[in-house]
Design a protein around this motif. Structure first.
Motif, mmCIF file in Angstrom:
data_model
loop_
_atom_site.group_PDB
_atom_site.id
_atom_site.type_symbol
_atom_site.label_atom_id
_atom_site.label_comp_id
_atom_site.label_asym_id
_atom_site.label_seq_id
_atom_site.Cartn_x
_atom_site.Cartn_y
_atom_site.Cartn_z
ATOM 1 N N ALA A 41 4.369 -34.153 -0.917
ATOM 2 C CA ALA A 41 3.879 -34.873 0.255
ATOM 3 C C ALA A 41 2.777 -34.073 0.966
ATOM 4 O O ALA A 41 1.770 -34.643 1.401
ATOM 5 N N ILE A 42 2.941 -32.763 1.080
ATOM 6 C CA ILE A 42 1.935 -31.917 1.734
ATOM 7 C C ILE A 42 0.655 -31.886 0.900
ATOM 8 O O ILE A 42 -0.449 -32.003 1.443
ATOM 9 N N TYR A 43 0.802 -31.751 -0.418
ATOM 10 C CA TYR A 43 -0.386 -31.773 -1.273
ATOM 11 C C TYR A 43 -1.091 -33.127 -1.190
ATOM 12 O O TYR A 43 -2.320 -33.203 -1.196
ATOM 13 N N GLY A 44 -0.320 -34.191 -1.081
ATOM 14 C CA GLY A 44 -0.899 -35.526 -0.896
ATOM 15 C C GLY A 44 -1.653 -35.620 0.425
ATOM 16 O O GLY A 44 -2.755 -36.174 0.488
ATOM 17 N N LEU A 45 -1.066 -35.077 1.482
ATOM 18 C CA LEU A 45 -1.729 -35.059 2.787
ATOM 19 C C LEU A 45 -3.033 -34.277 2.721
ATOM 20 O O LEU A 45 -4.058 -34.706 3.250
ATOM 21 N N LEU A 46 -3.025 -33.135 2.049
ATOM 22 C CA LEU A 46 -4.236 -32.322 1.914
ATOM 23 C C LEU A 46 -5.314 -33.062 1.127
ATOM 24 O O LEU A 46 -6.492 -33.048 1.484
ATOM 25 N N PHE A 47 -4.908 -33.756 0.061
ATOM 26 C CA PHE A 47 -5.839 -34.534 -0.757
ATOM 27 C C PHE A 47 -6.465 -35.663 0.061
ATOM 28 O O PHE A 47 -7.691 -35.825 0.097
ATOM 29 N N VAL A 48 -5.630 -36.442 0.742
ATOM 30 C CA VAL A 48 -6.119 -37.552 1.567
ATOM 31 C C VAL A 48 -6.980 -37.021 2.711
ATOM 32 O O VAL A 48 -7.999 -37.624 3.079
ATOM 33 N N SER A 49 -6.598 -35.878 3.276
ATOM 34 C CA SER A 49 -7.400 -35.261 4.337
ATOM 35 C C SER A 49 -8.783 -34.904 3.822
ATOM 36 O O SER A 49 -9.777 -35.063 4.527
ATOM 37 N N GLY A 50 -8.865 -34.411 2.595
ATOM 38 C CA GLY A 50 -10.159 -34.093 1.986
ATOM 39 C C GLY A 50 -11.021 -35.334 1.829
ATOM 40 O O GLY A 50 -12.222 -35.313 2.128
ATOM 41 N N ILE A 51 -10.410 -36.437 1.388
ATOM 42 C CA ILE A 51 -11.152 -37.697 1.258
ATOM 43 C C ILE A 51 -11.664 -38.140 2.624
ATOM 44 O O ILE A 51 -12.838 -38.486 2.781
ATOM 45 N N ALA A 52 -10.789 -38.146 3.614
ATOM 46 C CA ALA A 52 -11.166 -38.610 4.957
ATOM 47 C C ALA A 52 -12.236 -37.707 5.566
ATOM 48 O O ALA A 52 -13.192 -38.191 6.184
ATOM 49 N N ALA A 53 -12.083 -36.407 5.400
ATOM 50 C CA ALA A 53 -13.054 -35.470 5.978
ATOM 51 C C ALA A 53 -14.418 -35.624 5.322
ATOM 52 O O ALA A 53 -15.446 -35.581 6.002
ATOM 53 N N SER A 54 -14.444 -35.816 4.017
ATOM 54 C CA SER A 54 -15.734 -35.966 3.343
ATOM 55 C C SER A 54 -16.413 -37.267 3.742
ATOM 56 O O SER A 54 -17.637 -37.325 3.866
ATOM 57 N N ALA A 55 -15.624 -38.310 3.958
ATOM 58 C CA ALA A 55 -16.199 -39.563 4.434
ATOM 59 C C ALA A 55 -16.839 -39.347 5.799
ATOM 60 O O ALA A 55 -17.928 -39.848 6.082
ATOM 61 N N ALA A 56 -16.173 -38.574 6.623
ATOM 62 C CA ALA A 56 -16.709 -38.273 7.949
ATOM 63 C C ALA A 56 -17.952 -37.404 7.851
ATOM 64 O O ALA A 56 -18.869 -37.528 8.659
ATOM 65 N N MET A 57 -17.999 -36.517 6.865
ATOM 66 C CA MET A 57 -19.160 -35.638 6.707
ATOM 67 C C MET A 57 -20.415 -36.436 6.367
ATOM 68 O O MET A 57 -21.515 -36.049 6.749
ATOM 69 N N ILE A 58 -20.256 -37.521 5.642
ATOM 70 C CA ILE A 58 -21.400 -38.340 5.257
ATOM 71 C C ILE A 58 -21.881 -39.179 6.437
ATOM 72 O O ILE A 58 -23.077 -39.378 6.619
#
Length: 166
Positions: A41-58
């Motif tokens: 679950a934590i690794y999933g949260l980190l993965f989804v956080s990476g997706i969300a953060a990169s979307a925000a970076m763009i």
């Protein structure tokens, strides 16, 4: 300009939606502690956080760090960078790469098919970000004067750069 003639009432609604999205985001979530637990679950949260953060970076107006704060993983990611904890950084990095690829394709689609509406939403996000970064009003007359001078300088620079572009 083209924007003045292309904006329709629903574009102003999208602009307001962009502002509202940023203003209503919580300022910070989490208590500043590093997540020590290592589970799927934590690794999933980190993965989804990476997706969300990169979307925000763009997208302008939202930073990836801000998204990490909202999702409560900022301190974990920063700590993991400092000690090079690959077990934490790998799912975040994979999420960031996937997020950048997906979001760039999504933004490209919307810019191609809904150009003005996309810009209206992005402008709303940028305007809303002013609320997030606004430090407060000047405390003295000198600070107020400095703010006015810097603001005027910024407007002048934007004007000059706009003229250079044409």
């Amino acid at each position: 300009s083209k924007a003045k003639t292309m904006f329709r009432p629903y574009h102003y609604v999208l602009l307001l939606i962009g502002i509202t999205i940023i203003v209503l985001m919580p300022a910070e979530m989490g208590d500043g502690t590093v997540i020590e637990e290592r589970s799927l679950a934590i690794y999933g949260l980190l993965f989804v956080s990476g997706i969300a953060a990169s979307a925000a970076m763009i997208l302008p107006g939202i930073s990836g760090s801000f998204i990490f704060l909202i999702l409560g993983v900022y301190h974990t990611v920063i700590y993991s960078v400092s000690i090079l904890d690959v077990k934490v950084l790998l799912p975040v990095a994979i999420g960031i790469v996937i997020g950048i690829v997906l979001m760039s394709k999504i933004i490209h689609y919307f810019l191609k098919h809904h150009h003005t509406a996309t810009f209206a939403l992005i402008i709303g996000l940028v305007i809303g970000s002013i609320y997030v970064v606004f430090p407060g009003w000047a405390g003295s007359v000198m600070e107020l004067f400095a703010c006015v001078v810097v603001f005027a300088g910024g407007l002048f620079a934007a004007y000059v750069l706009g003229k250079v572009e044409h």
